[in-house]
Scaffold this motif. Structure first.
Motif, short mmCIF file in Angstrom:
data_model
loop_
_atom_site.label_atom_id
_atom_site.label_comp_id
_atom_site.label_asym_id
_atom_site.label_seq_id
_atom_site.Cartn_x
_atom_site.Cartn_y
_atom_site.Cartn_z
N LEU A 1 5.79 0.86 15.02
CA LEU A 1 5.38 2.15 15.33
C LEU A 1 4.60 2.75 16.26
CD1 LEU A 1 6.42 5.20 14.23
CD2 LEU A 1 4.46 4.93 12.69
N TYR A 2 4.84 3.74 16.97
CA TYR A 2 4.12 3.94 18.16
C TYR A 2 3.77 5.62 17.96
CZ TYR A 2 4.67 -0.71 19.74
OH TYR A 2 4.90 -2.12 19.87
N ASP A 3 2.54 6.18 18.29
CA ASP A 3 2.46 7.54 18.03
C ASP A 3 3.12 8.33 18.83
OD1 ASP A 3 0.20 7.11 16.14
OD2 ASP A 3 -1.44 6.99 17.76
N GLY A 4 3.50 7.78 20.08
CA GLY A 4 4.27 8.64 20.98
C GLY A 4 5.66 8.97 20.43
N SER A 5 6.29 8.23 19.27
CA SER A 5 7.50 8.51 18.74
C SER A 5 7.51 9.78 17.96
CB SER A 5 7.47 7.39 17.60
OG SER A 5 7.89 6.31 18.18
N TYR A 6 6.18 10.26 17.60
CA TYR A 6 6.41 11.72 16.76
C TYR A 6 6.36 12.84 17.94
CZ TYR A 6 4.22 9.28 12.86
OH TYR A 6 4.12 8.43 11.60
N LEU A 7 5.97 12.76 19.22
CA LEU A 7 6.08 13.71 20.25
C LEU A 7 7.59 13.51 20.77
CD1 LEU A 7 2.95 13.22 19.91
CD2 LEU A 7 3.04 14.00 22.49
N VAL A 8 8.36 12.37 20.72
CA VAL A 8 9.55 12.22 21.42
C VAL A 8 10.64 12.65 20.64
CG1 VAL A 8 11.06 10.61 22.46
CG2 VAL A 8 8.52 10.37 22.96
N MET A 9 10.57 12.33 19.07
CA MET A 9 11.74 12.71 18.41
C MET A 9 12.31 13.93 18.53
SD MET A 9 13.75 11.20 16.14
CE MET A 9 13.05 9.93 15.50
N ASP B 1 0.43 7.34 7.20
CA ASP B 1 -0.57 8.36 7.30
C ASP B 1 -0.58 9.38 8.23
OD1 ASP B 1 -3.06 9.18 6.71
OD2 ASP B 1 -4.25 7.40 7.56
N GLU B 2 0.23 10.30 8.02
CA GLU B 2 0.36 11.45 8.79
C GLU B 2 -0.82 12.28 9.13
OE1 GLU B 2 3.55 13.84 7.09
OE2 GLU B 2 5.08 12.14 7.48
N LYS B 3 -1.68 12.19 8.21
CA LYS B 3 -3.00 12.78 8.32
C LYS B 3 -3.59 12.64 9.69
CE LYS B 3 -3.72 13.38 3.57
NZ LYS B 3 -4.64 13.03 2.12
N GLN B 4 -3.48 11.28 10.04
CA GLN B 4 -4.07 11.00 11.46
C GLN B 4 -3.49 11.85 12.76
OE1 GLN B 4 -3.74 6.84 12.02
NE2 GLN B 4 -5.04 6.48 10.33
N MET B 5 -2.33 12.52 12.55
CA MET B 5 -1.59 13.35 13.60
C MET B 5 -2.03 14.81 13.38
SD MET B 5 -0.33 10.77 15.46
CE MET B 5 0.62 11.71 16.49
N PRO B 6 -1.95 15.68 14.32
CA PRO B 6 -2.00 17.06 14.46
C PRO B 6 -0.89 17.68 13.64
CG PRO B 6 -2.52 16.09 16.52
CD PRO B 6 -2.05 15.04 15.77
N GLU B 7 -1.17 18.48 12.82
CA GLU B 7 -0.39 19.05 12.02
C GLU B 7 1.17 19.60 12.62
OE1 GLU B 7 2.27 20.28 8.88
OE2 GLU B 7 0.55 18.88 9.03
N GLU B 8 0.75 20.21 13.82
CA GLU B 8 1.81 20.99 14.83
C GLU B 8 2.80 19.87 15.29
OE1 GLU B 8 -1.73 20.61 17.80
OE2 GLU B 8 -1.42 21.04 15.58
N ILE B 9 2.25 18.72 15.36
CA ILE B 9 3.10 17.47 15.73
C ILE B 9 3.89 17.12 14.59
CG2 ILE B 9 2.99 15.04 16.39
CD1 ILE B 9 0.91 15.59 18.40
N MET B 10 3.48 16.92 13.53
CA MET B 10 4.22 16.57 12.35
C MET B 10 5.11 17.44 11.81
SD MET B 10 3.04 13.29 12.23
CE MET B 10 4.30 13.30 11.02
N LYS B 11 5.02 18.80 11.94
CA LYS B 11 5.77 19.82 11.69
C LYS B 11 7.16 19.65 12.22
CE LYS B 11 6.02 24.83 10.69
NZ LYS B 11 5.41 25.92 10.48
N SER B 12 6.95 19.54 13.56
CA SER B 12 7.95 19.46 14.67
C SER B 12 8.86 18.13 14.36
CB SER B 12 7.38 19.48 15.94
OG SER B 12 8.37 19.32 17.03
#
Length: 321
Positions: free
Chosen positions: A110-118, A159-170
């Motif tokens: 898993l790479y953090d960029g996945s959260y932005l790309v999805m 561990d979604e807490k490591q990511m900004p909430e606006e990213i995780m909500k999207s």
């Protein structure tokens, strides 16, 4: 070439690069406006955001390739393959998509960029869905499944807490919508999928499991390629090296498993709550040759060391590899 000529050439190249950049930017913005209503709903991170510099993939930047997927296929830049062993002839647009997938799923991590790309994959899927572009729809769903199969604790996810909430909500909004779109795709194309290569269908169906059902089970099946079964006993800690090495290759190993009862013919074709139920029936309907293994995955495994019993796939999911 003297110094003055060199400076003029450098300036001309810079101006041309800026002109090309403006052209691509305009085309990307125009393409995204076609799905503006959905974009407003998903609220993806804008391409101008510095967050793209912070959250990346295995090979670094993922913003550029993501953005270029919203350009017309004939206007994307010439691109080199990250998957150098891929001998299939592809255009630059297809290579950009493959490079993005490789960047986000390298070694099934898993790479953090996945959260932005999805969210952008879901926007792209909507654009292809409107055109009823079957080939691209299945490509995008499969890529999303690969990504989601890695979003589990022992791949670095969870561990979604490591990511900004606006990213995780999207991200969460987009994955929920992806499930709806995937179910609709299956309803519309189930007969067409039956004509696909059975070997490819094994992996596509496993990606469907990651999208629609159980990410951890999908990860284990993808990593083991429907052959190897790494499993440890949660009671005594025994790790079954023979199951990891031989798995479905060895009939002796299968004797450790009492297969689950068949549920073929019992699925209504609409509910995806019971993974064993819908997955067994879908794989059977599509004609996947290795369907016989599914009752073993969901069967009762007996630990050779202490005699404890549990569902094989559940114990596999608890086993880090």
């Amino acid at each position: 070439m003297n110094r003055q000529e060199t400076e003029k050439r450098t300036q001309a190249q810079a101006e041309e690069a800026e002109r090309q950049s403006d052209m691509w930017k305009a085309k990307i913005e125009k393409s995204l406006k076609e799905v503006q209503e959905l974009k407003d709903r998903l609220k993806p991170v804008e391409f101008s955001s510095p967050l793209w510099n912070q959250y990346q993939g295995a090979y670094g930047d993922v913003r550029e390739n993501t953005a270029f997927l919203f350009c017309p296929e004939d206007s994307v830049p010439e691109t080199m393959k990250l998957r150098r062993l891929d001998q299939e002839e592809k255009n630059d647009y297809e290579i950009i998509f493959d490079n993005l997938c490789e960047n986000l799923t390298h070694q099934l991590s898993l790479y953090d960029g996945s959260y932005l790309v999805m969210p952008y994959l879901v926007l792209l899927l909507e654009k292809k869905r409107r055109k009823q572009d079957y080939e691209w729809e299945k490509k995008i769903i499969q890529a999303a499944g690969d990504i989601l199969s890695t979003d589990i604790p022992y791949c670095g996810g969870g561990d979604e807490k490591q990511m900004p909430e606006e990213i995780m909500k999207s991200y969460r909004t987009s994955t929920a919508l992806l499930q709806e779109m995937t179910r609709e795709f299956l309803d519309r194309n189930r007969n067409r999928l039956k004509e696909e290569d059975p070997e490819w269908l094994i992996y596509f169906c496993t990606d469907l499991m990651a999208v629609l059902g159980d990410r951890e089970a999908a990860f284990q099946m993808l990593m083991g390629q429907w052959e190897q079964c790494p499993v440890g006993c949660p009671e005594c800690g025994y790790f079954d090296e023979d199951m990891e090495a031989d798995g479905f290759y060895d009939q002796e190993q299968l004797k450790k498993i009492e297969p689950a009862r068949s549920v073929l013919g019992k699925w209504d074709g609409r509910s995806y709550d019971d993974t064993y139920l819908w997955f067994s029936n879908l794989v059977h309907e599509l004609g996947v040759e290795d369907e016989w293994k599914i009752p073993y995955y969901y069967g009762i495994y007996t630990c050779p060391e202490c005699g404890s019993r549990g569902v094989l796939i559940d114990w596999m999911k608890k086993t880090e590899i």
